[in-house]
Design a protein around this motif. Structure first.
Motif, PDB file in Angstrom:
ATOM      1  N   THR A  72      -9.923   2.765  -2.618  1.00 49.93           N
ATOM      2  CA  THR A  72      -9.057   3.881  -2.258  1.00 49.93           C
ATOM      3  C   THR A  72      -9.706   4.652  -1.117  1.00 49.93           C
ATOM      4  O   THR A  72     -10.875   4.983  -1.184  1.00 49.93           O
ATOM      5  N   HIS A  95      -3.872   3.975  -1.274  1.00 47.00           N
ATOM      6  CA  HIS A  95      -4.149   2.981  -2.309  1.00 47.00           C
ATOM      7  C   HIS A  95      -3.646   1.602  -1.872  1.00 47.00           C
ATOM      8  O   HIS A  95      -2.668   1.482  -1.151  1.00 47.00           O
ATOM      9  N   ASN A  96      -4.300   0.555  -2.345  1.00 47.58           N
ATOM     10  CA  ASN A  96      -3.892  -0.850  -2.178  1.00 47.58           C
ATOM     11  C   ASN A  96      -3.889  -1.369  -0.742  1.00 47.58           C
ATOM     12  O   ASN A  96      -3.262  -2.373  -0.464  1.00 47.58           O
ATOM     13  N   SER A 145       0.844  -1.197   0.000  1.00 46.19           N
ATOM     14  CA  SER A 145       0.000   0.000   0.000  1.00 46.19           C
ATOM     15  C   SER A 145       0.881   1.249   0.000  1.00 46.19           C
ATOM     16  O   SER A 145       2.031   1.214   0.426  1.00 46.19           O
TER      17      SER A 145
END
Length: 158
Positions: free
Chosen positions: A83, A63-64, A51
């Motif tokens: 997100t 993100h991630n 992330s």
């Protein structure tokens, strides 16, 4: 007298981050989450691996980050890899934006914890390590471990 939830409870940690990056500065941020995400975090069902945070249009987005769907959730359960918006003061966001643009730093999430009942994210301003830096850190850690072990043995013999 406080209620008992003033302590800090760590939900998840990104242990690989300190191995892969030099952390120059650490910031505490809030997160915009849904109810099922908070329940999954309290159960420790989150993963910060891979992330990263990015600044776009004056906002910090994460993100991630994977938060597993809440097991007892219904059709309104959250999407695991969506997100998420991070909450910081505008001045801090501007400072981070300039440092990531000019000096080539990245924003790496280090850990998620609960502080006074609120979910917080520890965000690190980091630069990548080279392979020789990683090897050097491992060598230093093992040398320190050996010294500590030797001192412990020496204390036992007295």
């Amino acid at each position: 007298m406080g209620r008992g939830n003033e302590g800090i409870k760590i939900a998840t940690e990104n242990r690989k981050a300190r191995h892969d990056y030099h952390i120059h500065e650490v910031f505490e941020t809030g997160m915009v989450l849904t109810g099922t995400e908070v329940k999954s975090l309290r159960a420790g069902k989150a993963n910060l691996k891979d992330s990263f945070a990015q600044i776009r249009n004056g906002e910090i987005m994460l993100h991630n980050m994977h938060i597993s769907p809440y097991e007892e959730g219904n059709i309104f359960n959250h999407e695991p890899l969506r997100t998420r918006k991070l909450l910081m003061h505008k001045a801090e966001i501007i400072k981070l934006f300039s440092q990531t643009r000019e000096k080539g730093f990245t924003l790496v999430p280090l850990k998620i914890y609960f502080k006074k009942g609120k979910a917080k994210l520890e965000l690190g301003l980091a630069s990548g390590k080279k392979n020789y830096d990683k090897r050097q850190d491992l060598a230093e850690r093992s040398a320190k471990r050996e010294v500590d072990r030797a001192l412990k043995e020496r204390q036992r013999s007295y």
